[in-house]
Every structure is written in C-alpha cells, then in structure tokens.
Write a protein that holds these residues in place. Sequence first.
Motif, PDB file in Angstrom:
ATOM      1  N   THR A  20     -12.516 -13.905   1.981  1.00 52.97           N
ATOM      2  CA  THR A  20     -11.424 -13.548   2.892  1.00 52.97           C
ATOM      3  C   THR A  20     -10.738 -12.268   2.433  1.00 52.97           C
ATOM      4  O   THR A  20     -10.539 -11.324   3.205  1.00 52.97           O
ATOM      5  CB  THR A  20     -10.396 -14.700   2.947  1.00 52.97           C
ATOM      6  N   ARG A  21     -10.384 -12.221   1.157  1.00 53.94           N
ATOM      7  CA  ARG A  21      -9.688 -11.036   0.633  1.00 53.94           C
ATOM      8  C   ARG A  21     -10.556  -9.790   0.753  1.00 53.94           C
ATOM      9  O   ARG A  21     -10.088  -8.712   1.114  1.00 53.94           O
ATOM     10  CB  ARG A  21      -9.272 -11.274  -0.824  1.00 53.94           C
ATOM     11  N   LYS A  22     -11.843  -9.978   0.479  1.00 57.53           N
ATOM     12  CA  LYS A  22     -12.768  -8.844   0.585  1.00 57.53           C
ATOM     13  C   LYS A  22     -12.816  -8.343   2.025  1.00 57.53           C
ATOM     14  O   LYS A  22     -12.751  -7.145   2.294  1.00 57.53           O
ATOM     15  CB  LYS A  22     -14.181  -9.295   0.168  1.00 57.53           C
ATOM     16  N   LEU A  23     -12.937  -9.269   2.972  1.00 57.90           N
ATOM     17  CA  LEU A  23     -13.064  -8.895   4.383  1.00 57.90           C
ATOM     18  C   LEU A  23     -11.808  -8.163   4.848  1.00 57.90           C
ATOM     19  O   LEU A  23     -11.881  -7.160   5.561  1.00 57.90           O
ATOM     20  CB  LEU A  23     -13.321 -10.136   5.244  1.00 57.90           C
ATOM     21  N   ILE A  24     -10.641  -8.665   4.413  1.00 61.43           N
ATOM     22  CA  ILE A  24      -9.388  -8.001   4.786  1.00 61.43           C
ATOM     23  C   ILE A  24      -9.379  -6.584   4.220  1.00 61.43           C
ATOM     24  O   ILE A  24      -8.993  -5.622   4.892  1.00 61.43           O
ATOM     25  CB  ILE A  24      -8.176  -8.820   4.286  1.00 61.43           C
ATOM     26  N   ARG A  25      -9.867  -6.456   2.991  1.00 61.21           N
ATOM     27  CA  ARG A  25      -9.892  -5.125   2.389  1.00 61.21           C
ATOM     28  C   ARG A  25     -10.846  -4.193   3.128  1.00 61.21           C
ATOM     29  O   ARG A  25     -10.539  -3.032   3.373  1.00 61.21           O
ATOM     30  CB  ARG A  25     -10.248  -5.206   0.905  1.00 61.21           C
ATOM     31  N   PHE A  26     -12.038  -4.730   3.467  1.00 60.28           N
ATOM     32  CA  PHE A  26     -12.997  -3.903   4.222  1.00 60.28           C
ATOM     33  C   PHE A  26     -12.359  -3.426   5.521  1.00 60.28           C
ATOM     34  O   PHE A  26     -12.499  -2.281   5.931  1.00 60.28           O
ATOM     35  CB  PHE A  26     -14.274  -4.686   4.567  1.00 60.28           C
ATOM     36  N   TYR A  27     -11.639  -4.343   6.187  1.00 51.42           N
ATOM     37  CA  TYR A  27     -11.024  -3.984   7.470  1.00 51.42           C
ATOM     38  C   TYR A  27      -9.968  -2.891   7.278  1.00 51.42           C
ATOM     39  O   TYR A  27      -9.925  -1.906   8.019  1.00 51.42           O
ATOM     40  CB  TYR A  27     -10.397  -5.214   8.133  1.00 51.42           C
ATOM     41  N   GLN A  28      -9.147  -3.093   6.240  1.00 48.51           N
ATOM     42  CA  GLN A  28      -8.077  -2.115   6.006  1.00 48.51           C
ATOM     43  C   GLN A  28      -8.633  -0.758   5.589  1.00 48.51           C
ATOM     44  O   GLN A  28      -8.037   0.266   5.857  1.00 48.51           O
ATOM     45  CB  GLN A  28      -7.099  -2.657   4.955  1.00 48.51           C
ATOM     46  N   ARG A  29      -9.788  -0.788   4.931  1.00 44.59           N
ATOM     47  CA  ARG A  29     -10.428   0.460   4.531  1.00 44.59           C
ATOM     48  C   ARG A  29     -10.735   1.303   5.769  1.00 44.59           C
ATOM     49  O   ARG A  29     -10.610   2.517   5.761  1.00 44.59           O
ATOM     50  CB  ARG A  29     -11.717   0.129   3.774  1.00 44.59           C
ATOM     51  N   ASP A  30     -11.145   0.633   6.856  1.00 45.37           N
ATOM     52  CA  ASP A  30     -11.523   1.361   8.077  1.00 45.37           C
ATOM     53  C   ASP A  30     -10.363   1.570   9.045  1.00 45.37           C
ATOM     54  O   ASP A  30     -10.391   2.480   9.856  1.00 45.37           O
ATOM     55  CB  ASP A  30     -12.639   0.611   8.825  1.00 45.37           C
ATOM     56  N   HIS A  31      -9.356   0.687   8.997  1.00 45.56           N
ATOM     57  CA  HIS A  31      -8.310   0.736  10.030  1.00 45.56           C
ATOM     58  C   HIS A  31      -6.924   1.014   9.490  1.00 45.56           C
ATOM     59  O   HIS A  31      -5.940   0.870  10.223  1.00 45.56           O
ATOM     60  CB  HIS A  31      -8.289  -0.576  10.819  1.00 45.56           C
ATOM     61  N   GLY A  32      -6.838   1.352   8.225  1.00 42.86           N
ATOM     62  CA  GLY A  32      -5.521   1.666   7.672  1.00 42.86           C
ATOM     63  C   GLY A  32      -4.732   0.410   7.341  1.00 42.86           C
ATOM     64  O   GLY A  32      -5.179  -0.713   7.610  1.00 42.86           O
ATOM     65  N   ASP A  33      -3.558   0.606   6.737  1.00 38.21           N
ATOM     66  CA  ASP A  33      -2.761  -0.513   6.270  1.00 38.21           C
ATOM     67  C   ASP A  33      -2.125  -1.276   7.421  1.00 38.21           C
ATOM     68  O   ASP A  33      -1.972  -0.759   8.521  1.00 38.21           O
ATOM     69  CB  ASP A  33      -1.667  -0.011   5.318  1.00 38.21           C
ATOM     70  N   ALA A  34      -1.749  -2.520   7.105  1.00 42.32           N
ATOM     71  CA  ALA A  34      -1.123  -3.373   8.110  1.00 42.32           C
ATOM     72  C   ALA A  34       0.206  -2.772   8.551  1.00 42.32           C
ATOM     73  O   ALA A  34       0.919  -2.194   7.728  1.00 42.32           O
ATOM     74  CB  ALA A  34      -0.911  -4.768   7.543  1.00 42.32           C
ATOM     75  N   PRO A  35       0.557  -2.942   9.846  1.00 40.30           N
ATOM     76  CA  PRO A  35       1.804  -2.368  10.352  1.00 40.30           C
ATOM     77  C   PRO A  35       3.052  -3.109   9.875  1.00 40.30           C
ATOM     78  O   PRO A  35       4.165  -2.636  10.098  1.00 40.30           O
ATOM     79  CB  PRO A  35       1.642  -2.468  11.873  1.00 40.30           C
ATOM     80  N   MET A  36       2.908  -4.265   9.279  1.00 38.42           N
ATOM     81  CA  MET A  36       4.068  -4.990   8.725  1.00 38.42           C
ATOM     82  C   MET A  36       3.557  -6.006   7.710  1.00 38.42           C
ATOM     83  O   MET A  36       2.360  -6.190   7.543  1.00 38.42           O
ATOM     84  CB  MET A  36       4.823  -5.713   9.841  1.00 38.42           C
ATOM     85  N   GLY A  37       4.511  -6.638   7.022  1.00 37.63           N
ATOM     86  CA  GLY A  37       4.127  -7.650   6.035  1.00 37.63           C
ATOM     87  C   GLY A  37       3.488  -8.853   6.720  1.00 37.63           C
ATOM     88  O   GLY A  37       3.883  -9.252   7.812  1.00 37.63           O
ATOM     89  N   TYR A  38       2.478  -9.419   6.073  1.00 38.07           N
ATOM     90  CA  TYR A  38       1.815 -10.599   6.632  1.00 38.07           C
ATOM     91  C   TYR A  38       1.262 -11.421   5.478  1.00 38.07           C
ATOM     92  O   TYR A  38       1.148 -10.936   4.346  1.00 38.07           O
ATOM     93  CB  TYR A  38       0.657 -10.177   7.550  1.00 38.07           C
ATOM     94  N   CYS A  39       0.926 -12.662   5.767  1.00 40.39           N
ATOM     95  CA  CYS A  39       0.218 -13.472   4.772  1.00 40.39           C
ATOM     96  C   CYS A  39      -0.894 -14.223   5.476  1.00 40.39           C
ATOM     97  O   CYS A  39      -0.683 -14.815   6.543  1.00 40.39           O
ATOM     98  CB  CYS A  39       1.173 -14.445   4.083  1.00 40.39           C
TER      99      CYS A  39
END
Lengths: 610, 205
Positions: free
Chosen positions: A324-343
């Motif tokens: 899960t953490r890896k996938l989130i990182r892969f996504y953020q690598r391509d789409h930039g950081d999250a627009p707000m805090g999330y968990c």
Amino acid sequence: MSAMAQQVKDFLTVSAPFDSLSDDQQQKLCKGASLLYLTQDNISDVTGAHKGRVFLIQNGQFSVKDSSDSERHLSEGDFFGYPAVMDNTRYPLTVSVDKPGLVFSFTAEAFAHTLSIPDVNAFFENSRQNALQNQALAASNSMWLYKALADVIDNAPVTAIESTSIQQAASVMTEQRVSSLLITSDNKLSGIVTDRDLRSRVVASGIDVDLPVSEIMTANPARIANNRTMFDAMALMSEKNIHHLPVVDRVSREPIGMLTASDIIRHQRGNVLFIIGELAKAESLYELTRLSWQLPHYFAAHAKRAGDFDIAGKVLSQATDIMTRKLIRFYQRDHGDAPMGYCWLVYGSQAREDQTMGSDQDNGLLLERKPDEAQAAWFADMADYVCQGLGKCGIKLCDGNIMASNPDLRLALDDAIEEARGWVNAPTSEAIMHFNIFLDVRGVAGDLGLFRQLQQARAPLLKQKMFLAALARHNNEVPVPLSMFQKFVYQKGHSKKDCIDLKVHAIAIINNIIRIYALANEVMVPSTPARLANMPANSGLSTRDGQNLRDIWLFLNRLRWRHQLTQNVTDNLVSVSELSSIEKHQLKAAFKAIERSQQAAVMAFSGGMG
Amino acid sequence: MPVSDISFLAIDLELTSLDVTTSQITSAGWVSGRAGDIDLDSAYYQVVKTSSSLEQSPVIHGLTADTVAQGCHVSDVLDALMPFAGTHIWVFHNARLDTGVLDKALRENGRSLDNIVVLDTLKYAVYQLEKQHQVLPPNSATLTVCRQRLGLPLAPAHNALDDALATLQLWFAQYYTYNGGTKNVTIDDFLSIHVAKCKKMGKKS
C-alpha cells in the motif's frame, strides 16, 4: 492370548490419545476390556458389574456425571469414568442413555497403566481442565532452531585447493563476495581462510602473497555434518567462538557450504520475514507485483510448522501494508503531493493483522477536511490506483466495496466522527453487520496523527453501555458449530460433507468478543492477541479466560493456515477429516470455550439479556 | 431363563465356497457376551489349513495360500469350540451355511454335538422386516445393512472375528431395540418364531 478384532484396533487408532499407542500397548489396554451395547435396559451394569472402569464411547449419545463437575453430554470419541481413576476417588457415576450405542469399558488397572505415557496423561489432565494443549505454542518460537542444515545451506560452496596462492584465494573471495573460503585437499575439507586471517596473518605480518594458502589457513577446522540442526551449529559456534562453520556431507565428508553468523541472524529473524525486505526494495509497480505473486509460493514453501502459521497472518498483513505504501508513493511520484493531509486506513483482517490467502482488501481514506472538487478527484484517482494495484499484487478487490475507491469511504475527519455517532445511536443487527468491520481499524500510510484524532474522538462514543450491549447480543446470535451432544455441526451445501467454516463460526466470534472488551476499556490496538495483551487488569475479562482465548485463537488460525497451504485453497472451510484425532478433541474444547465466553460477554455487557 | 442371563457366542466361519457339500473352513472367529456386554478377552481367531482350492476366498477374505498353509488343522478349531456347546447359545448371521459346513466338519472328524441352540440374526432381521414389507427390498438383510438400520457403526467385513463381533453387536442391538423394557423374554420366544433352533450336529450316534 486372545485375538484382537480389526474394528477394535481401527477405533482405537482414531481415538485420541490412544492413537499414539503401539500395538503392544493397545493389547495391554484391552486386557479385560468389554464392549458394551449400552441401552436404558442394561445401563445399571455401568455402575454395577463395570463399577470403577473407564469408558470410551464408540457410538450413541449419553448424558454423564462422573466427577464433581456438572453433567456432560457425550458422544462418539468421548471418555467418561476417568476422573475417579485419576483422582483415586469414588465419584458417584450417573449415566443416562439418550441414544443407545457401543461403549468400550476398560479396567481401571489397564487405563492407569496408559497414564504412564506422558501424552496420554497430558491428554486426560487437559480434558479435565478443558484447556487446550499449548506446549506446541511455547515451542514454536524456537522452531527455526531445529531446521536441518541441509535445508539452510543453499549456495554452492566456495572452495580452493591447498596449493592456491594467497593472492588468488583473496581474489576468489572478492569475486564471490564471501568472507571465508573452504580449502580442500583431495576434495576433502582441510582448512578454512577468513577475512580476518587475511588481515592478521597476511597483511599485518607482511607475508608473501604468492605463498600457498595452506600456509595461513586454519588447518583442520571445526565442521558439522549437513544432517545436524541450526541449534547444533549454533552450539558449536559459540563453544569454539567462531563465526564461520564449514558444513560437510554426512557421508562423503566433502564440504557443501559455509554457515556464517549472519546466516544465523537471518534465520533467527524468521524465514517468512525475508519477503518483506524484498518488497520494501521494489521500485516499480511491475517489480512490486512480481514479488507479491511470490508470496503464496513463499508461504507454501517455508511455512511448515505451527510457529510459522502463527506469524503468517502478521507477515501477510505487513506485506500488504508495504504494498500500500509503495503504491501511494508510486502514485505521488507521478501526480505530485496530496492536496491536504490524509491517512490511509485499513479495516478487518488487515487491521487485525490476521489476513489469510483468501482475505480481500478492506480500506478507506480519512481526509483532514472536506475536499473541493479538484482535491476530491485527486484522492479518487489515487484510491483507484492503489486499490487496483493491490488487486494486481494478488490482494483481491473487496466484494462488499469496502475500499478507498468507494467515495463513501473517503470521509473527512468530522464526518467520520459523526458516522460513529450514528452507529452508536442505532446499533441494530443490520447496522452492526455493516459497521462491525470498521471497528477494527489501523492507519497504514499518510498522516497517522489524523487517525489518532479520529480514535480519540470516537473512543468515548464506542464505549457506551447500550452500544456494547448491542454488540454482545449480536455476537451471541452466531452459534459455535457444536450440537447439544458435542458433535460437530457441518456447513450445509458444500461438496465436502464434513467441513466447518472456522472463520465465521469460531475466529470471528473470538474477534468480536475481544473487540467488545477492547472498546469498553479503550484499548486502541486492532489485533486480537495485542488487544488481549493490552487489556487492563480490571477489564472484566479474567487473565485466565484471556489466555485461553488467545491460545484458542492461535490454534484456530494455525488450523486454517495449514488448511489453506496444504489444500492449496483460499477458503476457511476446514474438513474435520483433515484433522488428527487430538486436534478434533482440541477443536471441540475450543468451541465449548468460545461458547462460554460468548455467553459471559452477554452477561457482562447486556445484563444477561441474550 | 431370561435372555439377559444367557451367554451368547457369535461365530463366523470363512469358507472356500458357498456350496455346503464342497465348502471348507479357511478361518474361524468368535466372541462371547451377555446382556449387551461383549467380553473382548474371549475373542478367538484361527486360520485353518485346508486341502481344497481356495477359489474366491483370497479375494473376499484376504486369506492367501501362504497364510492358509500355516494354519492349524480344523479339528483344533472344533476342539476349541466344543466347550461352548453346553454353555452358550450360538449366534450366526445366516446360520444355514455356517452350521451346514460345521456339521460336515464335525462328522468328518468323528465328533458330535447334541442340543445346540442356534440363533440367526438374519432370520430375526427378516422376521422384523416382514412385519413392514410384503416383499423384502433387495439386500435388506446383509450384516452391514442390518447394522446400519440399528445405528451401529461401520465395521470391516469378511474377517471371521470381525464378522463375529459385528454379529454379536447386531444381536444385542436387535434384542434391546425390539424387546427393550419387556421383562421375562426367554429363548422360547425366539424358538417359537424360528429365529432360534435346537440342532444336532456331527456324526449320528
């Protein structure tokens, strides 16, 4: 000597604990024994001609009181009369026949004789305390120690002959990336050279590196045969204070490998944990899926012992966390950081860390505040990517759509708190079925502080008495799969005639019970064994009951993992015919204990109003 | 004498064929009991050395020529069995064949037995079935089916001792199922419905 009928032998062979007896011991047990066809008409024989004997039911159903405990309803495979022999006391015996059948009657002497066998003795001691045998559990932590070295050594040995020059030896070691070299003469082990030897005996003393390596090797080193265990190897290494131990073939004595201190550390950490390290190194979705698909093979190949099954669920959950953490990182690598805090939250079995091969993904997102349209789209896209990615990694998509890709499960913090208030206000059976899964929750990625805020806001709501009472009543509606006469009740409508859904009818019930106590005491961790370990002293659940439930939980998990790995399936439908006869007894004892705890929870939380 | 005071000996013989005139005993097994209480110490099993062809016997009973060659003489089995003549009622499932072969073996070995009471669990099963059926369903009176009907567990078939033990269990189950609660049932009640019979066996004196 009288003959022994095959059917007598056959029955003893499936009747724990007598299944462990040798032919000779069986003969001795049957000396003076009778086989009774017991009906209401001749029941007086049990207290008359057969007074003081020990009985084993082959078929039929009987209600028996044979000790100071309460009456028991017994059937096939159950014993009675033994408390009197074990305590050397005459308890009055009352038996009534509910359904006539065949009952073995053994003499007290023959039975007492079998008690000298430790397993038999332990069986009857434990049947009395209604406790599970948990010696295996204590032993499981050290299982890896008893692995044969043949299973541990997998790389070809790195060797050189005695006449090799010191310099050549050093370059072989560098090429092969090893810290030690086996030196042979006529294919037999004659010495070893380690990094340390090269440092102290060559560099420090300025010796000519063209000399043969035999000049500086440790000749005739300590060695161990490949049929010995890790434990033996460790004992030898600490005794000799060495870090490299050559392993030789048991017969030919030729070297087959080197065991090093770091090998031991790797095994000590637990074999199954290795895959987690590999997952953590993945740098692309492709690599991640390739490694993930090895997980089932990895478990099938390495999880063999009870202790491995105990940690398998945890390993699988941690692996899923990493994915899960890896996938989130892969996504953020391509789409930039999250627009707000999330968990990123996980629910159910992943939260409790008791995932199995058949578990599907249950997850959701907790957002700092209500997102605007663009922000919502970002999270929707990410959730979709992660859920689909997990699916590609072999974690099934959730049939019930309990996934972050579902917009209802991407709640802002305030809405999530409000949602919990809704649960507490109307805990109907239907509602409980829907929200039960969300009560086991863990933060896996993102801002864990956000998740903590949610938990702190929800804890006082979720411990309200009316709410817990509803949970306890709801949990009492699922029966354990045992009939009044302690016979297993099998699942209907399956191709296998004798299967039991261990998840629905046992493990889930324990999870529910422990969850209720955990909510009542604001124990925040989601895993069932961890909840038990963190339960405060005045939790309402006695230490003994807690330990008993934990042992049962581990036992059941072990059975279903073994079922999934040996049968190569992902369901929880364990066939009773897959179990040894002692496991059948343990399973019955487990079901009985679960039923008692179910009722105890109803007493404790809803004043006995089931 | 009430049935509950009588000792029973269930006997099964494994034979070379189903033809009384030519069949020989390849093995014998028996076990005794009283009032539902089967004495496992009384279990007896013996393979008999036979001269004639084993025919289908190895297939059905698992007795091979080698095992049979190591067996004892049939007279040893008869010697062991004869003491039970005066003390026990003998129980068979399908008595006709087994008592026929036993009769022949006794004659050939110059022995005789008077006043043996023989009880047949097959006949008793048929007697009970005929109360319910005009025509009996096929295979409704085999040992296995009779046992099943009374809720007894499956037992391995076609070993003389196992079949004898299975027969004795069946007899007790039949007795208590059909006569449970009734006192003063005697063996005469079974003689009158031809489930039990008095027999003379062996050489005519």
